[in-house]
Design a protein around this motif. Structure first.
Motif, short mmCIF file in Angstrom:
data_model
loop_
_atom_site.label_atom_id
_atom_site.label_comp_id
_atom_site.label_asym_id
_atom_site.label_seq_id
_atom_site.Cartn_x
_atom_site.Cartn_y
_atom_site.Cartn_z
N VAL A 16 32.97 16.33 13.92
CA VAL A 16 33.68 15.06 14.19
C VAL A 16 33.28 13.91 13.27
CG1 VAL A 16 34.63 13.60 15.74
CG2 VAL A 16 33.96 16.09 16.34
N SER A 17 34.06 13.28 12.61
CA SER A 17 33.59 12.09 11.80
C SER A 17 35.01 11.05 11.56
CB SER A 17 33.22 12.86 10.46
OG SER A 17 33.05 11.57 9.38
N ARG A 18 34.48 10.00 11.44
CA ARG A 18 35.51 8.97 11.07
C ARG A 18 36.09 9.55 9.60
NH1 ARG A 18 32.25 4.74 13.87
NH2 ARG A 18 31.07 4.60 11.76
N ALA A 19 37.11 9.05 9.19
CA ALA A 19 37.72 9.39 8.11
C ALA A 19 37.04 8.77 6.89
CB ALA A 19 39.01 9.20 7.95
N ARG A 20 36.51 7.46 6.96
CA ARG A 20 36.04 6.83 5.76
C ARG A 20 34.70 7.45 5.33
NH1 ARG A 20 32.10 2.94 5.22
NH2 ARG A 20 32.55 1.57 3.19
N GLU A 21 33.83 7.72 6.37
CA GLU A 21 32.55 8.27 6.30
C GLU A 21 32.62 9.91 5.77
OE1 GLU A 21 33.32 6.30 8.41
OE2 GLU A 21 31.82 4.69 8.56
N ALA A 22 33.66 10.40 6.10
CA ALA A 22 33.88 12.12 5.64
C ALA A 22 34.26 11.99 4.44
CB ALA A 22 35.09 12.62 6.65
#
Length: 697
Positions: free
Chosen positions: A262-268
Motif C-alpha cells: 500500500v502506498s500513496r500514488a506520488r511516492e509509488a
C-alpha cells in the motif's frame, strides 16, 4: 505455492516470551484473550503448522474485526470500494502480473478462485473483484495506490477480512492449508540491508502475536512464511525515506509469500524510478461517487431525515462543487458523519462563500473532529475526558510530533518532551525521605553520635540523587526493550539458580564450622544464599538489567546472556492474543516493579538473617528493611521507561493541562477513532488531522 526460500540463519533477533511486549515499533494493536492448545492431537491436523495457521487466522480476524469496528468501516452499510488498474508508472506490464501466454505462474490460484486475466482487470471493480484479483494473480504481487485520504488502508483492511472469510467458510476444510493467512503489518522500522524480508517478517510476527512466543515460535513463523502460508499486507511504504523505499521494494521481489503493498500514488511513482516490484499489478482506489456518499450518509439517519440533510444529499448528487469534491474521499465522509448529528445544520456546508474549496470543507470538519468524538451520545457512556481537555492534549501531542518530523507517537519517548529537572528533584526528595529514613535510624541505633547520624543522612541524600539521576537519563530517547517472566524464569535459568544456591550453601555449611565455633545452624546458610540463586536466574536469563547496580547481586550481570536464544522450554498452552500500546506499557510497569521489589527482598535476605543471628534480631530487621527499600527503588525506577513516562505525564499535567493518566487517554482517543495503533506505537488517524491540530501550537 512457491518453493520455500530464504536463509535459515537467525540474525539480530531477541526472543520475547509469552508475556513479553517488546520492542519493535509496529506490532499489532488489539488484544484478545484466548487459551489454546496448539497440538496436532487436539485439532486432528496432520501437519502441526495447520493448527498454527488456523489459530493465527482466528486471532488476526478478531483483531481486524475489532479495528474495522473502531474505524467504522463495517456499519451501517460500508462505503463501496472502487478500483481500476492504475495508469501511473508504478509497475510493469499487466501481462507480467497475470502470466498469460508462455509466462510461468509463480503462484497458483487459491482454492475456490480462478486465475486473474486481463479481461477481468479491464473494468476494475469492487471488493469482491479485488479479492478475486488478490487470490488469482499469478505473480502474487498487488500494489494498491491512490491519493492521500483515498481510503487505501481501509480498502486493504476490508480485503483482509474478505480473505479471512474466504479461508474460513468458502472452501473445503481439506483445502484450507493452501490458503494463506493475511497479516497486515507496517513497513516502518525495517532495514533491508540488515534483514531479508522473511527474517524481518518472522521477527515482527513474534513481537506481534503471542502465538509465536515460546519454544520455536520464531521458527514456526518463519516456516509459515517460507511455505507461503502467510500473505503480507504491507502498509506505510510512503512513510519511509526514499532510499529505504527502493531497497524495500527490491528486497520484496524475492519474498516467498504473496504481497499486498500500500502506498500513496506520488511516492509509488518516485519509488518506481529507482526500483519496481517485479510482476506487480498496480490498482488505484477510485474517488467515492456522489450517489454512494449520499446513500452512506443517509443510511445512518432516521427514515425521514431532517430538511438540512435532505438538501445536502440532493445537492450532493445533483451538483458539483467544493462539498462534492471534498466528499469524494472516505475521510471527509467519515468526519461529516461524526461531526453533524441528525438535527444539526449540515446544510451550512453548501455555503460556497464560507467553504469555497474542498480544503475549506475538510478543514472545517477536522477542526470539529475532537469535539464531536468527546460529545456524549445517547446510549453511550459519558466520555472520561472533556472535549476541551482532549483537544488541548491532542493539539500538544500533534505539535510535538510535527516538530520531531514524525507521525509515530512512541510512549517511551514521552520523557523527552519536557525538562527533566522537576522529575529529578521529586524522585530525589521522595527516595531520600522514604528510603533514607530506615538507614538513618539503623545508623543511630548502632552509634547515636551526631557524626554517624549526619553521615547516614548524607548517604541517604547521595543515594536518592543517584536514583533520580538514573531516572532522569531516560529523558533521552531510549530503545524499547523488555522481557516476559517466562524469558527470565526458564527451566534452564531456574536449574542454574538452584545449582548455584545449593553449591554455595553447601560450601558454607561445610567450611564455616571449620573456621568458627560456634557456627550458625546449617539451615541459615541455605536461607541467606537463596538471593545468590535468584541473582543467577536473572543474570543467566533476560533479567540482568533488573539487578544492574544492586550490590553483590549484579556481579557478572549480562555476561552470559545469549541474545538469540530460541531453545527455551515453554508449556504447550499458549495465551493467544495480539499486542497493543497500552498492554506494552502495563507490562513494563507490572513486571519491572515486581522484579525490582523481589530484588530488594533478595538483598535484604542476603545479610539480614546473619546480622539477626550474630548481633540482634532488631538490627537484622532494620538492615533488611534498609536494603529492601534502597535496592527495590533502584531496580524499580532506574531504567523503567513506563515509570518515567508516568512521572512525565504528571509533570505535563501541571505544565500543559494534559491528563495525569496520559497513556490511558491515548488509548481512549484510539477507541474514539482519533488515533490508531500499530503495535506499541500510536498515530493520528490521518496525517491531515495531525497537521490541522498542530497548526496553532
Amino acid at each position: 505455492m512457491t518453493e520455500p526460500g530464504g536463509s535459515d540463519s537467525v540474525s539480530g533477533n531477541s526472543f520475547h516470551g509469552p508475556t513479553a511486549f517488546q520492542a519493535g515499533d509496529h506490532n499489532t494493536q488489539s488484544i484478545h484473550h484466548h487459551t489454546t492448545h496448539i497440538t496436532p492431537a487436539a485439532t486432528g491436523a496432520a501437519d502441526p503448522l495447520d493448527a498454527v495457521a488456523d489459530e493465527l487466522a482466528r486471532v488476526v480476524g478478531a483483531q481486524w474485526q475489532e479495528e474495522a469496528g473502531l474505524r467504522r468501516l463495517l456499519e451501517p452499510t460500508p462505503l463501496p470500494v472502487r478500483w481500476r488498474v492504475s495508469e501511473r508508472k508504478v509497475a510493469g506490464r499487466v501481462g507480467g502480473a497475470t502470466a498469460e501466454g508462455a509466462a510461468r505462474a509463480r503462484f497458483v490460484p487459491l482454492p475456490g478462485l480462478g486465475p486473474t486475466t486481463r479481461g477481468q482487470l479491464r473494468d476494475g471493480g469492487g471488493l469482491p473483484e479485488l479479492h478475486a484479483v488478490y487470490g488469482g494473480l499469478a505473480s502474487g504481487r498487488l500494489l494498491v495506490v491512490g491519493p492521500p485520504a483515498a481510503g487505501k488502508t481501509a480498502a486493504v483492511v476490508l480485503l483482509l477480512l474478505d480473505a479471512l472469510a474466504h479461508r474460513a467458510a468458502r472452501i473445503a476444510p481439506a483445502d484450507r492449508s493452501r490458503v494463506p493467512v493475511p497479516v497486515l503489518l507496517s513497513l516502518d522500522g525495517w532495514n533491508p540491508g540488515e534483514d531479508t524480508a522473511t527474517d524481518w517478517a518472522a521477527d515482527r510476527l513474534t513481537r506481534a502475536y503471542t502465538l509465536f512466543h515460546g519454544r520455536g515460535g520464531r521458527a514456526r513463523a518463519r516456516q509459515l512464511l517460507e511455505q507461503g502460508r502467510i500473505s503480507l499486507f504491507l502498509d506505510g511504504l510512503d512513510e519511509v525515506t526514499g532510499r529505504l523505499r527502493g531497497a524495500m521494494v527490491s528486497a520484496l521481489e524475492t519474498a516467498p509469500f504473496r504481497l499486498v503493498l500500500v502506498s500513496r500514488a506520488r511516492e509509488a511513482v518516485l519509488t518506481a524510478k529507482k526500483a519496481r516490484l517485479g510482476g506487480a499489478l498496480a490498482v488505484e482506489i477510485q474517488p467515492v461517487g456522489a450517489a454512494d456518499a449520499a446513500g452512506y450518509l443517509l443510511n445512518r439517519l432516521p427514515s425521514t431525515p431532517s430538511p438540512a440533510w435532505r438538501e445536502l444529499a440532493g445537492r450532493l448528487v445533483a451538483e458539483t462543487g467544493p462539498l462534492a469534491a471534498a466528499l469524494a474521499g472516505p475521510l471527509a465522509i467519515a468526519l461529516l458523519r461524526d461531526v453533524y448529528g441528525d438535527d444539526d445544520p449540515v446544510d451550512e456546508l453548501l455555503d460556497t462563500a464560507r467553504f469555497p474549496t474542498p480544503s475549506a470543507v475538510e478543514n472545517h470538519l477536522l477542526d470539529h473532529a475532537v469535539a464531536a468524538a468527546y460529545t456524549r451520545r445517547p446510549g453511550h457512556p459519558r466520555p472520561r475526558y472533556s472535549a476541551r481537555t482532549a483537544e488541548r492534549t491532542l493539539r500538544y501531542v500533534a505539535a510535538r510530533l510535527t516538530r520531531e518530523g514524525t507521525r509515530d507517537l512512541r510512549w517511551w519517548h514521552i520523557p523527552g518532551w519536557t525538562g527533566h529537572r522537576p522529575r529529578l528533584i521529586a524522585v530525589w526528595t521522595v527516595c531520600t525521605v522514604v528510603c533514607g529514613t530506615p538507614g538513618v535510624l539503623m545508623a543511630r541505633s548502632l552509634d547515636p553520635s551526631l557524626l554517624v547520624v549526619v553521615l547516614g543522612a548524607l548517604a541517604a541524600i547521595g543515594g536518592g540523587y543517584e536514583i533520580s539521576r538514573r531516572v532522569a537519563e531516560l529523558n533521552v530517547a531510549q530503545p524499547l526493550s523488555s522481557a516476559g517472566r517466562r524469558d527470565i524464569f526458564t527451566r534452564r535459568t531456574i536449574l542454574s539458580g538452584v545449582g548455584q544456591w545449593l553449591l554455595v550453601g553447601t560450601m558454607l555449611d561445610l567450611l564455616v564450622p571449620l573456621l568458627s565455633d560456634p557456627a550458625p545452624p546449617w539451615w541459615l546458610w541455605y536461607l541467606v544464599t537463596l538471593p545468590l540463586g535468584f541473582s543467577e536466574v536473572l543474570v543467566t536469563g533476560r533479567g540482568y538489567e533488573i539487578v544492574s547496580g544492586a550490590p553483590v547481586l549484579s556481579l557478572g550481570s549480562g555476561r552470559r546472556y545469549d541474545k538469540v536464544r530460541e531453545s527455551y522450554v515453554r508449556p504447550s498452552v499458549v495465551d493467544t492474543r495480539s499486542v497493543g500500546p497500552l498492554e506494552v506499557w502495563r507490562h513494563h510497569i507490572g513486571l519491572r516493579l515486581f522484579l525490582g521489589l523481589l530484588t530488594g527482598f533478595a538483598l535484604a535476605l542476603y545479610i539480614g538473617p546473619i546480622l539477626a543471628w550474630t548481633r540482634s534480631p532488631l538490627l537484622g530487621a532494620m538492615f533488611g528493611l534498609t536494603a529492601f527499600v534502597w535496592t527495590g527503588a533502584t531496580s524499580c525506577l532506574a531504567g523503567n521507561l513506563a515509570v518515567a513516562t508516568s512521572l512525565t505525564a504528571v509533570q505535563l499535567h501541571h505544565e500543559e493541562g494534559t491528563p495525569v493518566r496520559l497513556v490511558h487517554f491515548l488509548e481512549d482517543a484510539r477507541r474514539r477513532n482519533l488515533l490508531r495503533a500499530t503495535g506499541p506505537v500510536y498515530q493520528f488517524r490521518h496525517a491531515r488531522l495531525q497537521e490541522r491540530l498542530a497548526r496553532d501550537r
